[in-house]
Design a protein around this motif. Structure first.
Motif, PDB file in Angstrom:
ATOM      1  N   ALA A 163      46.254  29.797  32.986  1.00 24.40           N
ATOM      2  CA  ALA A 163      46.838  30.062  31.657  1.00 24.40           C
ATOM      3  C   ALA A 163      47.125  31.550  31.477  1.00 24.40           C
ATOM      4  N   VAL A 164      46.266  32.405  32.044  1.00 29.17           N
ATOM      5  CA  VAL A 164      46.458  33.865  31.945  1.00 29.17           C
ATOM      6  C   VAL A 164      47.526  34.338  32.933  1.00 29.17           C
ATOM      7  N   ASN A 165      47.623  33.643  34.084  1.00 28.89           N
ATOM      8  CA  ASN A 165      48.615  33.953  35.129  1.00 28.89           C
ATOM      9  C   ASN A 165      48.572  35.428  35.554  1.00 28.89           C
ATOM     10  N   PRO A 166      47.446  35.876  36.126  1.00 27.07           N
ATOM     11  CA  PRO A 166      47.322  37.289  36.496  1.00 27.07           C
ATOM     12  C   PRO A 166      47.992  37.613  37.828  1.00 27.07           C
ATOM     13  N   SER A 167      48.173  38.907  38.072  1.00 25.69           N
ATOM     14  CA  SER A 167      48.679  39.366  39.373  1.00 25.69           C
ATOM     15  C   SER A 167      47.529  39.563  40.356  1.00 25.69           C
ATOM     16  N   SER A 168      46.341  39.842  39.796  1.00 29.60           N
ATOM     17  CA  SER A 168      45.161  40.102  40.635  1.00 29.60           C
ATOM     18  C   SER A 168      43.971  39.290  40.159  1.00 29.60           C
ATOM     19  N   ILE A 169      43.195  38.786  41.134  1.00 28.72           N
ATOM     20  CA  ILE A 169      41.950  38.066  40.838  1.00 28.72           C
ATOM     21  C   ILE A 169      40.837  38.811  41.566  1.00 28.72           C
ATOM     22  N   ILE A 170      39.864  39.310  40.809  1.00 32.99           N
ATOM     23  CA  ILE A 170      38.787  40.110  41.387  1.00 32.99           C
ATOM     24  C   ILE A 170      37.496  39.294  41.348  1.00 32.99           C
ATOM     25  N   LEU A 171      36.883  39.101  42.497  1.00 31.86           N
ATOM     26  CA  LEU A 171      35.668  38.290  42.607  1.00 31.86           C
ATOM     27  C   LEU A 171      34.430  39.181  42.733  1.00 31.86           C
ATOM     28  N   CYS A 172      33.460  38.935  41.867  1.00 29.79           N
ATOM     29  CA  CYS A 172      32.200  39.707  41.880  1.00 29.79           C
ATOM     30  C   CYS A 172      31.016  38.736  41.976  1.00 29.79           C
ATOM     31  N   PHE A 173      30.880  38.094  43.098  1.00 32.46           N
ATOM     32  CA  PHE A 173      29.782  37.140  43.315  1.00 32.46           C
ATOM     33  C   PHE A 173      28.891  37.641  44.449  1.00 32.46           C
ATOM     34  N   GLY A 174      27.742  36.997  44.601  1.00 35.22           N
ATOM     35  CA  GLY A 174      26.927  37.271  45.784  1.00 35.22           C
ATOM     36  C   GLY A 174      25.454  37.486  45.544  1.00 35.22           C
ATOM     37  N   ILE A 175      25.101  38.172  44.448  1.00 30.73           N
ATOM     38  CA  ILE A 175      23.684  38.491  44.221  1.00 30.73           C
ATOM     39  C   ILE A 175      22.865  37.218  44.015  1.00 30.73           C
ATOM     40  N   ASN A 176      23.374  36.300  43.182  1.00 29.81           N
ATOM     41  CA  ASN A 176      22.657  35.041  42.954  1.00 29.81           C
ATOM     42  C   ASN A 176      22.757  34.118  44.168  1.00 29.81           C
ATOM     43  N   GLU A 202      45.963  28.504  46.144  1.00 28.51           N
ATOM     44  CA  GLU A 202      46.830  27.335  45.945  1.00 28.51           C
ATOM     45  C   GLU A 202      47.241  27.214  44.468  1.00 28.51           C
ATOM     46  N   ALA A 203      46.287  27.510  43.573  1.00 34.55           N
ATOM     47  CA  ALA A 203      46.567  27.416  42.140  1.00 34.55           C
ATOM     48  C   ALA A 203      47.442  28.567  41.651  1.00 34.55           C
ATOM     49  N   LEU A 204      47.244  29.761  42.232  1.00 32.44           N
ATOM     50  CA  LEU A 204      48.007  30.947  41.823  1.00 32.44           C
ATOM     51  C   LEU A 204      48.537  31.665  43.065  1.00 32.44           C
ATOM     52  N   PRO A 205      49.589  31.111  43.682  1.00 34.96           N
ATOM     53  CA  PRO A 205      50.080  31.656  44.953  1.00 34.96           C
ATOM     54  C   PRO A 205      50.597  33.092  44.883  1.00 34.96           C
ATOM     55  N   ASP A 206      51.001  33.554  43.689  1.00 30.61           N
ATOM     56  CA  ASP A 206      51.542  34.915  43.574  1.00 30.61           C
ATOM     57  C   ASP A 206      50.473  35.968  43.301  1.00 30.61           C
ATOM     58  N   ALA A 207      49.242  35.531  43.068  1.00 27.69           N
ATOM     59  CA  ALA A 207      48.160  36.479  42.751  1.00 27.69           C
ATOM     60  C   ALA A 207      47.474  36.961  44.033  1.00 27.69           C
ATOM     61  N   THR A 208      47.011  38.207  43.996  1.00 23.51           N
ATOM     62  CA  THR A 208      46.247  38.775  45.112  1.00 23.51           C
ATOM     63  C   THR A 208      44.766  38.645  44.784  1.00 23.51           C
ATOM     64  N   VAL A 209      43.986  38.124  45.727  1.00 21.91           N
ATOM     65  CA  VAL A 209      42.546  37.928  45.509  1.00 21.91           C
ATOM     66  C   VAL A 209      41.786  39.078  46.180  1.00 21.91           C
ATOM     67  N   TYR A 210      40.922  39.735  45.400  1.00 21.33           N
ATOM     68  CA  TYR A 210      40.092  40.827  45.903  1.00 21.33           C
ATOM     69  C   TYR A 210      38.633  40.376  45.880  1.00 21.33           C
ATOM     70  N   VAL A 211      37.931  40.548  47.004  1.00 22.44           N
ATOM     71  CA  VAL A 211      36.531  40.151  47.092  1.00 22.44           C
ATOM     72  C   VAL A 211      35.674  41.404  47.139  1.00 22.44           C
ATOM     73  N   ASN A 212      34.817  41.580  46.102  1.00 19.79           N
ATOM     74  CA  ASN A 212      33.895  42.711  46.097  1.00 19.79           C
ATOM     75  C   ASN A 212      32.734  42.433  47.025  1.00 19.79           C
ATOM     76  N   SER A 213      32.275  43.443  47.710  1.00 24.88           N
ATOM     77  CA  SER A 213      31.110  43.251  48.578  1.00 24.88           C
ATOM     78  C   SER A 213      29.851  43.069  47.733  1.00 24.88           C
ATOM     79  N   ILE A 214      28.836  42.445  48.317  1.00 23.29           N
ATOM     80  CA  ILE A 214      27.562  42.238  47.619  1.00 23.29           C
ATOM     81  C   ILE A 214      26.836  43.574  47.590  1.00 23.29           C
ATOM     82  N   ILE A 215      26.338  43.945  46.402  1.00 21.97           N
ATOM     83  CA  ILE A 215      25.620  45.217  46.281  1.00 21.97           C
ATOM     84  C   ILE A 215      24.321  45.112  47.071  1.00 21.97           C
ATOM     85  N   PRO A 216      24.050  46.066  47.957  1.00 21.52           N
ATOM     86  CA  PRO A 216      22.806  46.011  48.741  1.00 21.52           C
ATOM     87  C   PRO A 216      21.572  46.112  47.847  1.00 21.52           C
TER      88      PRO A 216
END
Length: 201
Positions: free
Chosen positions: A146-159, A185-199
């Protein structure tokens, strides 16, 4: 004779001023003036005089061409323009770094929730919950579309590290890849960024 004309002119001027001071009468006068303008335009058009319709034809032709265009193509053009404007504004110091997230969404755990809590990013662009893992991603997809962003930033990992869903790093990476694939697949035009897990410290 001149005196009589002058007196007539003065009395007419006074009458017009009185009418203008009265809101109700002023409204009637304005309505009459608008009606007179409309009648003048209609009589000009119907009088047989040629009206230049080239500009109108060009405008109609342009609107019809837009109707045939793919909306995703137009959206992409708009995104490119916005991106260029943001870059120029950031380099000139007109906007701050958080303004760069106005075409992004942030997904994640409590770290991501912080972006919303501290008003860094608009809450409509943060899809996060305290304690969330990558398995929460599918629940967010409809909202992200619904938001249709250009970028998707993922901040997962600690849990994810201590929850026990994955026995090895390889299993976790495989499932993370699958989640990223669902987003792409859902948002083919968006760039997905994966943040590293904080040590851990």
């Amino acid at each position: 004779m001149k005196k009589k004309l002058y007196q007539t002119y003065r009395s007419m001027t006074r009458w017009v001023k009185r009418q203008i001071r009265n809101p109700r009468k002023r409204l009637v006068l304005e309505a009459v003036a608008v009606a007179a303008i409309i009648i003048a335009i209609i009589s000009l058009v119907t009088s047989g005089k040629k009206v230049n319709t080239e500009g109108i034809k060009e405008g109609v032709s342009y609107i019809k061409s837009l109707e045939k265009k793919d909306t995703s193509e137009i959206e992409q053009e708009i995104k490119e323009i916005k991106r260029a404007e943001r870059k120029a504004a950031l380099e000139s110091g007109e906007i701050n770094v958080w303004a760069q997230f106005n075409d992004s969404v942030i997904l994640g755990d409590s770290r991501a929730v912080g972006f919303e809590v501290f008003d860094c990013v608009d809450d409509s662009r943060v899809f996060a919950d305290a304690g969330a893992t990558i398995r929460k991603i599918p629940e967010y997809i409809d909202g992200i579309k619904a938001v249709n962003p250009s970028s998707i930033i993922l901040c997962f990992g600690i849990n994810d590290m201590n929850i026990g869903f994955w026995k090895t790093c390889e299993e976790y990476i495989t499932e993370y890849d699958q989640m990223i694939q669902q987003l792409q697949e859902a948002l083919p035009d968006a760039t997905v960024y994966v943040n590293s897990i904080i040590p851990a410290t």
